[in-house]
Design an enzyme around this catalytic site. Structure first.
Site, mmCIF file in Angstrom:
data_model
loop_
_atom_site.group_PDB
_atom_site.id
_atom_site.type_symbol
_atom_site.label_atom_id
_atom_site.label_comp_id
_atom_site.label_asym_id
_atom_site.label_seq_id
_atom_site.Cartn_x
_atom_site.Cartn_y
_atom_site.Cartn_z
ATOM 1 C CE LYS A 64 -3.510 -2.389 2.242
ATOM 2 N NZ LYS A 64 -4.509 -2.262 3.833
ATOM 3 C CG ASP A 100 -7.990 -0.543 3.614
ATOM 4 O OD1 ASP A 100 -8.628 -1.447 2.941
ATOM 5 O OD2 ASP A 100 -6.583 -0.661 3.269
HETATM 6 P P1 NDP Z 1 1.593 -4.068 9.052
HETATM 7 O O1 NDP Z 1 2.200 -5.503 8.214
HETATM 8 O O2 NDP Z 1 1.168 -3.144 8.310
HETATM 9 O O3 NDP Z 1 1.189 -4.250 10.173
HETATM 10 C C1 NDP Z 1 1.381 -5.110 10.987
HETATM 11 C C2 NDP Z 1 1.324 -4.586 13.155
HETATM 12 O O4 NDP Z 1 0.515 -5.647 13.636
HETATM 13 C C3 NDP Z 1 2.336 -3.752 13.049
HETATM 14 O O5 NDP Z 1 1.979 -2.703 13.631
HETATM 15 C C4 NDP Z 1 2.721 -5.399 14.145
HETATM 16 O O6 NDP Z 1 3.697 -4.716 15.339
HETATM 17 C C5 NDP Z 1 1.865 -5.702 14.411
HETATM 18 N N1 NDP Z 1 1.995 -6.995 15.023
HETATM 19 C C6 NDP Z 1 2.285 -8.359 14.067
HETATM 20 N N2 NDP Z 1 1.989 -9.319 14.638
HETATM 21 C C7 NDP Z 1 1.742 -9.410 16.336
HETATM 22 C C8 NDP Z 1 1.862 -9.950 16.969
HETATM 23 N N3 NDP Z 1 2.196 -11.155 17.423
HETATM 24 N N4 NDP Z 1 2.068 -9.805 18.401
HETATM 25 C C9 NDP Z 1 1.479 -7.730 18.753
HETATM 26 N N5 NDP Z 1 1.486 -6.937 17.532
HETATM 27 C C10 NDP Z 1 1.814 -7.627 15.975
HETATM 28 O O7 NDP Z 1 0.029 -4.896 8.942
HETATM 29 P P2 NDP Z 1 -1.345 -4.508 8.087
HETATM 30 O O8 NDP Z 1 -1.541 -3.185 8.923
HETATM 31 O O9 NDP Z 1 -0.834 -3.959 6.994
HETATM 32 O O10 NDP Z 1 -2.598 -5.462 8.479
HETATM 33 C C11 NDP Z 1 -2.975 -5.333 9.905
HETATM 34 C C12 NDP Z 1 -4.072 -6.662 9.658
HETATM 35 O O11 NDP Z 1 -5.005 -5.869 9.394
HETATM 36 C C13 NDP Z 1 -3.802 -7.869 9.211
HETATM 37 O O12 NDP Z 1 -4.489 -9.002 9.487
HETATM 38 C C14 NDP Z 1 -4.741 -7.399 7.263
HETATM 39 O O13 NDP Z 1 -5.498 -8.392 7.014
HETATM 40 C C15 NDP Z 1 -6.075 -6.562 8.249
HETATM 41 N N6 NDP Z 1 -6.529 -5.930 7.646
HETATM 42 C C16 NDP Z 1 -8.338 -6.382 7.380
HETATM 43 C C17 NDP Z 1 -8.682 -5.434 6.249
HETATM 44 C C18 NDP Z 1 -10.511 -5.138 6.083
HETATM 45 O O14 NDP Z 1 -10.569 -4.954 5.253
HETATM 46 N N7 NDP Z 1 -10.853 -5.700 7.029
HETATM 47 C C19 NDP Z 1 -8.036 -4.426 5.588
HETATM 48 C C20 NDP Z 1 -6.603 -4.049 5.799
HETATM 49 C C21 NDP Z 1 -6.340 -4.995 6.565
HETATM 50 P P3 NDP Z 1 5.404 -4.078 14.941
HETATM 51 O O15 NDP Z 1 5.120 -2.505 14.703
HETATM 52 O O16 NDP Z 1 5.994 -4.521 16.212
HETATM 53 O O17 NDP Z 1 6.044 -4.974 13.460
#
Ligand code: NDP
Length: 268
Positions: A64, A100
């Site tokens: 994105k 989104d």
């Molecule tokens: P990113 O990879 O950009 O961000 C992931 C975030 O999750 C980071 O802040 C990361 O922390 C954190 N994280 C990952 N694993 C863990 C864990 N085990 N424990 C705690 N924190 C964790 O992903 P996105 O923001 O793009 O997407 C996130 C989720 O949202 C996905 O599952 C995606 O499918 C969903 N989504 C759903 C949408 C919908 O329409 N329903 C639209 C967009 C997204 P850190 O910074 O420490 O790595």
């Protein structure tokens, strides 16, 4: 004229976007089809889009930010989010949008929310937090690590690293935007912290869809009103579809997102 659309991501096999968009293209007799494209390198996004001559696309994890930098013009709330999930070809230019944010807000707009807590600081968190801010909902962010919080702190959000977070305020809604929960056992932050947050909240929202995550299971145990990400997925797709249609000169254009949703619901 047959028009082509696609969703880009990595991984992408799980994406429901082709199913949603092709269904509505067919239902309304639009001369268009929608596929999915697995991309290895985000820098190749624009070249691929141009090579296939696509009329529009959705862009998902992890591209994105590439979609934001590689389009010709960014419109609307995407300018503040710094990420695009939708591209539309307008004449020879590629216009980037973020659907989104509005897709999320459509899901919660009828709730009574003054304070929100967003867990996570990735791309989805940016869209959610900026949408809440745009509607004057006071929003704080917690994340397991500090680095990605800089974006939010720079925009005036109150930010905490999860392990150091001692909640002083209560929050009406707790929103999990992390990918913790895609597996079966992971909570996005420590269980005692979540339990104390849920004790004073009314709503829990998890952006993950298609399953009950440990986060939502715990929220349900605390008797919160719970939403997963399914409706957000449909709303963001409906808003993207409306943008696609603005550029299609068919007499059969489905001009409003409500028509899109009605088109899906009629088959359920
Ligand atoms: P990113 O990879 O950009 O961000 C992931 C975030 O999750 C980071 O802040 C990361 O922390 C954190 N994280 C990952 N694993 C863990 C864990 N085990 N424990 C705690 N924190 C964790 O992903 P996105 O923001 O793009 O997407 C996130 C989720 O949202 C996905 O599952 C995606 O499918 C969903 N989504 C759903 C949408 C919908 O329409 N329903 C639209 C967009 C997204 P850190 O910074 O420490 O790595």
């Amino acid at each position: 004229m047959l028009r082509f659309f696609a969703v880009y991501g990595n991984p992408i096999a799980h994406s429901k976007s082709p199913l949603l968009h092709n269904h509505v293209f067919t239902k309304y007799g639009l001369s268009a089809c929608y596929g999915r494209i697995l991309l290895e390198n985000g820098e190749a996004l624009r070249k691929n889009f141009d090579t296939f001559g696509l009329s529009g696309a959705n862009i998902t994890i992890p591209f994105k930010e590439n979609a934001y930098t590689l389009c010709d013009e960014v419109r609307g709330i995407a300018q503040e989010i710094g990420a695009c999930n939708t591209w539309v070809r307008e004449n020879e230019r590629v216009i980037g949008y973020n659907t989104d944010a509005q897709g999320f807000y459509e899901c919660i707009k009828d709730y009574h929310i003054k304070n929100a807590l967003v867990i996570g600081a990735g791309g989805a968190a940016k869209a959610v937090a900026i949408a809440l801010k745009a509607h004057n909902i006071h929003t704080s962010i917690i994340n397991r690590s500090a680095q990605k919080l800089t974006f939010f702190a720079d925009k005036g959000f109150v930010c905490y690293v999860s392990d150091e977070f001692k909640p002083k305020d209560s929050y009406d809604i707790i929103i999990n935007t992390t990918s913790a929960g895609l597996g079966d056992t992971h909570l996005p932050c420590p269980k005692p912290l979540l339990e104390s947050l849920f004790a004073n909240a009314s709503y829990a929202f998890d952006l993950i869809y298609g399953k009950q995550t440990p986060f939502l299971a715990l929220a349900a145990d605390s008797h919160l009103i719970c939403d997963d990400g399914k409706d957000m997925l449909i709303y963001q797709a409906a808003i993207a579809f409306k943008l696609f249609c603005q550029n299609m000169s068919s007499a059969n254009d489905a001009r409003v997102s409500g028509t899109y949703i009605a088109g899906l619901e009629s088959t359920q």
